[in-house]
Enzyme design. Structure first.
Site, PDB file in Angstrom:
ATOM      1  N   THR A  53      -6.968  18.382  52.515  1.00 25.13           N
ATOM      2  CA  THR A  53      -6.540  17.124  51.913  1.00 25.13           C
ATOM      3  C   THR A  53      -5.353  16.599  52.708  1.00 25.13           C
ATOM      4  O   THR A  53      -4.624  17.372  53.313  1.00 25.13           O
ATOM      5  CB  THR A  53      -6.102  17.421  50.467  1.00 25.13           C
ATOM      6  OG1 THR A  53      -7.240  17.857  49.760  1.00 25.13           O
ATOM      7  CG2 THR A  53      -5.516  16.208  49.783  1.00 25.13           C
ATOM      8  N   ASP A  86      -7.763  17.513  41.838  1.00 25.19           N
ATOM      9  CA  ASP A  86      -6.467  16.991  41.399  1.00 25.19           C
ATOM     10  C   ASP A  86      -6.051  15.725  42.130  1.00 25.19           C
ATOM     11  O   ASP A  86      -5.246  14.936  41.607  1.00 25.19           O
ATOM     12  CB  ASP A  86      -5.378  18.037  41.662  1.00 25.19           C
ATOM     13  CG  ASP A  86      -5.290  18.347  43.159  1.00 25.19           C
ATOM     14  OD1 ASP A  86      -6.311  18.791  43.725  1.00 25.19           O
ATOM     15  OD2 ASP A  86      -4.242  18.098  43.766  1.00 25.19           O
ATOM     16  N   GLY A 138      -7.780  22.282  43.540  1.00 21.74           N
ATOM     17  CA  GLY A 138      -7.581  21.212  42.570  1.00 21.74           C
ATOM     18  C   GLY A 138      -7.667  21.650  41.123  1.00 21.74           C
ATOM     19  O   GLY A 138      -6.907  21.184  40.268  1.00 21.74           O
TER      20      GLY A 138
HETATM   21  N1  ASP Z   1      -6.672  19.489  46.175  1.00 24.28           N
HETATM   22  C1  ASP Z   1      -7.922  19.153  46.820  1.00 24.28           C
HETATM   23  C2  ASP Z   1      -9.037  19.253  45.833  1.00 24.28           C
HETATM   24  O1  ASP Z   1      -9.087  20.213  45.085  1.00 24.28           O
HETATM   25  C3  ASP Z   1      -8.229  20.028  47.991  1.00 24.28           C
HETATM   26  C4  ASP Z   1      -7.099  20.249  48.942  1.00 24.28           C
HETATM   27  O2  ASP Z   1      -5.960  19.952  48.663  1.00 24.28           O
HETATM   28  O3  ASP Z   1      -7.367  20.726  50.035  1.00 24.28           O
HETATM   29  O4  ASP Z   1      -9.898  18.411  45.851  1.00 24.28           O
END
Ligand code: ASP
Length: 285
Positions: free
Chosen positions: A164, A195, A217
């Site tokens: 992300t 998230d 997340g």
């Molecule tokens: N937080 C992101 C999700 O769960 C993934 C990430 O931060 O790499 O979609």
């Protein structure tokens, strides 16, 4: 006030993508240095990260187990205005669509209707798939076939494939903004939303600070991590201490990364490699 901006390339991103964090950070700083708004700086920084095919946001986003790419992105400003999209498909820059949602009375648009909204705002059809995202899907499917599924019972805890992107900024007028964009994690069911587009979980901004986070997340949402870190800063903790407190909410096997900016400085905490950029080398000032 001195402008300040931080970017990150996701929990688990290593030094090989450090250049992306820096280029995006410099793009955002151009906006701030000419007196622009924190919100616009965050958008422009995240666009650079979304356009980098090495990162799991925009171009190069991870595929769902059915081969589709559904992306999430969000923006929040110090006046508590926010704009978010979840499970959007076929656009180049989800963060720009989130910016368009920001201008509506709503906070979050999802799925096909978010995509239709994007089209109504002039976002052209774009396929964010890359040879790498196809390769990663095959890898995930092979693991599923071999029974190496990170059993849903284990709730992703051993899955460490992230990427992300996010940015937080403070502009000359002391206004804060936070943003995030993602293609999600490995092994995602269609329709899964993490998230990243959820206010309070993946990001939070208010009059005292801006925070954005990365990692698993499902675990982040359950702890409302960004608001937790924001509240510690609002109580008077330095952003570094607040980020450390946030990180301490998670067991070591849950990958997490946090960036935060306040009037007094910035903080970064992660329990994995995380390529990030801060426009000032000093954490407090
Ligand atoms: N937080 C992101 C999700 O769960 C993934 C990430 O931060 O790499 O979609």
């Amino acid at each position: 006030m001195r402008p300040l901006l931080l970017t990150h390339c996701g929990a688990g991103s290593d030094a090989s993508v450090q250049d992306a964090a820096e280029i995006a950070g410099m793009r955002g700083m151009e906006v701030l240095n000419r007196g622009g708004r924190a919100l616009d700086a965050v958008v422009e920084a995240i666009v650079v990260l979304e356009d980098d095919p090495r990162l799991n946001a925009g171009t190069g986003s991870r595929m769902r187990v059915d081969g589709r790419i559904q992306m999430d992105a969000a923006l929040m400003a110090a006046n508590l205005e926010a704009g978010c999209v979840a499970a959007i498909e076929g656009v180049k820059n989800p963060i720009r669509v989130a910016r368009d949602v920001f201008a509506t009375p709503h906070v979050l648009l999802v799925g096909d209707d978010a995509t239709a909204f994007a089209r109504s705002k002039g976002h052209a059809v774009f396929d964010p798939a890359t040879p790498e995202s196809r390769r990663r899907l095959q890898e995930s499917l092979a693991k599923i076939r071999e029974g190496k599924l990170p059993r849903y019972a284990r709730k992703w805890k051993t899955v460490d494939l992230h990427g992300t992107v996010g940015a937080v900024a403070r502009d000359r007028r002391g206004r804060f903004a936070a943003g995030s964009s993602t293609g999600g994690t490995a092994f995602m069911l269609p329709g899964r939303v993490g998230d990243s587009p959820i206010v309070g979980a993946g990001l939070y901004a208010g009059p005292k600070a801006a925070v954005t986070v990365t990692g698993i997340g499902e675990e982040i949402m359950k702890r409302v991590l960004s608001k937790f870190v924001y509240d510690r800063i609002a109580e008077g903790r330095p952003p570094q201490a607040a980020a450390n407190r946030g990180l301490s909410l998670f067991p070591e096997d849950v990958s997490i990364g946090i960036i935060a900016v306040s009037a007094g400085g910035w903080g970064e905490a992660s329990n994995r490699d995380m390529a990030f950029f801060a426009s000032s080398p000093r954490r407090t000032f």
